[in-house]
Design an enzyme around this catalytic site. Structure first.
Site, PDB file in Angstrom:
ATOM      1  N   HIS A 289       0.859  -1.334   0.072  1.00  0.00           N
ATOM      2  CA  HIS A 289       0.010   0.093   0.011  1.00  0.00           C
ATOM      3  C   HIS A 289       0.870   1.403  -0.090  1.00  0.00           C
ATOM      4  O   HIS A 289       0.535   2.283  -0.706  1.00  0.00           O
ATOM      5  CB  HIS A 289      -0.894   0.076   1.304  1.00  0.00           C
ATOM      6  CG  HIS A 289      -1.945  -1.066   1.295  1.00  0.00           C
ATOM      7  ND1 HIS A 289      -2.026  -1.893   2.332  1.00  0.00           N
ATOM      8  CD2 HIS A 289      -3.014  -1.266   0.514  1.00  0.00           C
ATOM      9  CE1 HIS A 289      -3.125  -2.817   2.052  1.00  0.00           C
ATOM     10  NE2 HIS A 289      -3.626  -2.381   1.207  1.00  0.00           N
TER      11      HIS A 289
ATOM     12  N   GLN B  52     -18.719  -5.846  -0.694  1.00  0.00           N
ATOM     13  CA  GLN B  52     -17.765  -6.773  -1.468  1.00  0.00           C
ATOM     14  C   GLN B  52     -17.383  -8.442  -0.889  1.00  0.00           C
ATOM     15  O   GLN B  52     -16.717  -8.870  -1.628  1.00  0.00           O
ATOM     16  CB  GLN B  52     -16.631  -6.147  -2.060  1.00  0.00           C
ATOM     17  CG  GLN B  52     -15.606  -5.950  -0.882  1.00  0.00           C
ATOM     18  CD  GLN B  52     -14.331  -4.813  -1.675  1.00  0.00           C
ATOM     19  OE1 GLN B  52     -14.650  -3.736  -1.717  1.00  0.00           O
ATOM     20  NE2 GLN B  52     -13.326  -5.570  -1.700  1.00  0.00           N
TER      21      GLN B  52
ATOM     22  N   GLY C 113      -3.101  -2.085  -6.894  1.00  0.00           N
ATOM     23  CA  GLY C 113      -2.091  -3.064  -6.989  1.00  0.00           C
ATOM     24  C   GLY C 113      -2.290  -4.245  -8.007  1.00  0.00           C
ATOM     25  O   GLY C 113      -3.643  -4.439  -8.121  1.00  0.00           O
TER      26      GLY C 113
ATOM     27  N   SER D 273      -0.304  -8.905   1.596  1.00  0.00           N
ATOM     28  CA  SER D 273      -1.738  -8.874   1.374  1.00  0.00           C
ATOM     29  C   SER D 273      -2.251  -8.637   2.962  1.00  0.00           C
ATOM     30  O   SER D 273      -1.487  -9.311   3.882  1.00  0.00           O
ATOM     31  CB  SER D 273      -2.217 -10.394   1.137  1.00  0.00           C
ATOM     32  OG  SER D 273      -3.706 -10.291   1.740  1.00  0.00           O
ATOM     33  N   SER D 274      -3.264  -7.693   3.101  1.00  0.00           N
ATOM     34  CA  SER D 274      -3.625  -7.694   4.541  1.00  0.00           C
ATOM     35  C   SER D 274      -3.937  -8.984   5.103  1.00  0.00           C
ATOM     36  O   SER D 274      -3.990  -9.326   6.399  1.00  0.00           O
ATOM     37  CB  SER D 274      -4.777  -6.743   4.417  1.00  0.00           C
ATOM     38  OG  SER D 274      -4.606  -5.569   3.886  1.00  0.00           O
TER      39      SER D 274
HETATM   40  O1  PAF Z   1      -8.297  -3.730  -2.956  1.00  0.00           O
HETATM   41  C1  PAF Z   1      -9.040  -3.454  -2.203  1.00  0.00           C
HETATM   42  O2  PAF Z   1      -8.500  -3.007  -1.132  1.00  0.00           O
HETATM   43  C2  PAF Z   1     -10.624  -2.964  -2.269  1.00  0.00           C
HETATM   44  O3  PAF Z   1     -11.148  -3.891  -3.153  1.00  0.00           O
HETATM   45  C3  PAF Z   1     -10.886  -1.494  -2.717  1.00  0.00           C
HETATM   46  C4  PAF Z   1     -10.178  -1.265  -4.115  1.00  0.00           C
HETATM   47  C5  PAF Z   1     -10.360  -0.355  -1.692  1.00  0.00           C
HETATM   48  C6  PAF Z   1     -12.444  -1.413  -2.695  1.00  0.00           C
HETATM   49  O4  PAF Z   1     -13.163  -1.668  -1.516  1.00  0.00           O
END
Ligand code: PAF
Length: 284
Positions: free
Chosen positions: A37, A61, A148, A186-187
């Site tokens: 990030h 999502q 990314g 990745s988180s």
């Molecule tokens: O990639 C992410 O972290 C998420 O899908 C995003 C683009 C912030 C949308 O919530």
């Protein structure tokens, strides 16, 4: 760094910036920030007058409630990292601020990109991503937004959304950031057990071997080979591995066109789902 929770306050602040003809670089995130990030933030800072980061764990999502509930939240640490990176603005809205009382997604047609891979295995995922990213673009009106390439399908879908809705923003895809052992940052990595974390670099190692095989073997043979490698793995369970055309994201059987190819993989490390991808050198 200025921190905003309210979209109207942020809009007011940014409209003053825009009126001075300044460019806005935007990095949308769901928090639990890592070096990947921060590389986007650095690029945004380098190319724009001001940089805005959003942290919002977007409920629409997530296809699984448990994944949403367990999504790592590390706001204090995130703020520290962003301050260190000299980010200008952080937007951290609540779910109410974004969705009011209707937590639902808009329906999108991304010309079929949304039905491949992640779309097939995570129902409604890209409607959720499209909804939040479009909303954030409306609030922030970025000049350039950074994503990314680990989420390569997401990147292609955002580009498609910008094209279809003629949104006045440039989308920039940024290289995958990896740990020293090759695991894509990745988180979700923070949720891996010790044993699964140790096993996880196998994913990128296998992707690299698969790419090497493309010199001699056809795509369908490579897919079978990868499936075999995971079938005998003690800690990692393969969800999908495909080799696809970068533009259409449709899987291919043979390397018989001049298009660009990329291999995509999703793997379960216990309950944690990890994705990665690698560009294949064009054979022509
Ligand atoms: O990639 C992410 O972290 C998420 O899908 C995003 C683009 C912030 C949308 O919530």
């Amino acid at each position: 760094m200025k921190i905003f929770k309210s979209k109207s306050d942020l809009k007011k602040f940014l409209s003053e910036i825009k009126s001075k003809n300044k460019s806005i670089g935007f990095v949308p995130t769901m928090g639990a920030l890592h070096k990947g990030h921060i590389s986007l933030v650095n690029e945004a800072k380098d190319k724009n007058d001001i940089t805005v980061v959003s942290i919002f764990v977007n409920p629409t999502q997530f296809d699984k409630k448990e994944d949403l509930e367990k999504y790592p939240q590390t706001l204090d640490n995130d703020i520290e990292l962003l301050e260190e990176a000299e980010c200008d603005v952080l937007f951290v809205p609540s779910v109410d601020e974004i969705y009011s009382d209707d937590i639902s997604s808009e329906r999108f047609d991304f010309d079929g990109l949304e039905h491949q891979m992640e779309g097939e295995f995570r129902e409604g995922h890209f409607d959720g991503v499209g909804t939040i990213v479009k909303l954030l673009f409306e609030i922030i009106t970025p000049t350039i937004a950074y994503f990314g390439k680990k989420d390569f399908q997401q990147l292609q879908i955002i580009k498609k959304m910008v094209e279809k809705f003629e949104l006045p923003v440039k989308i920039k895809g940024m290289p995958i950031f990896r740990e020293d052992d090759g695991l894509a940052m990745s988180s979700r990595n923070a949720r891996l057990t010790k044993a699964h974390r140790k096993a996880a670099p196998f994913i990128f190692k296998t992707l690299k071997k698969a790419r090497k095989k493309a010199n001699k073997k056809e795509a369908n043979e490579i897919v079978k080979w990868v499936e075999k490698q995971f079938a005998k793995h003690e800690f990692l369970e393969l969800e999908y591995f495909i080799i696809a055309d970068e533009k259409t994201l449709r899987s291919i059987e043979n390397f018989n066109s001049r298009d660009k190819f990329r291999a995509f993989i999703a793997v379960f490390a216990d309950k944690i789902r990890l994705i990665d991808n690698i560009a294949f050198k064009n054979k022509f």
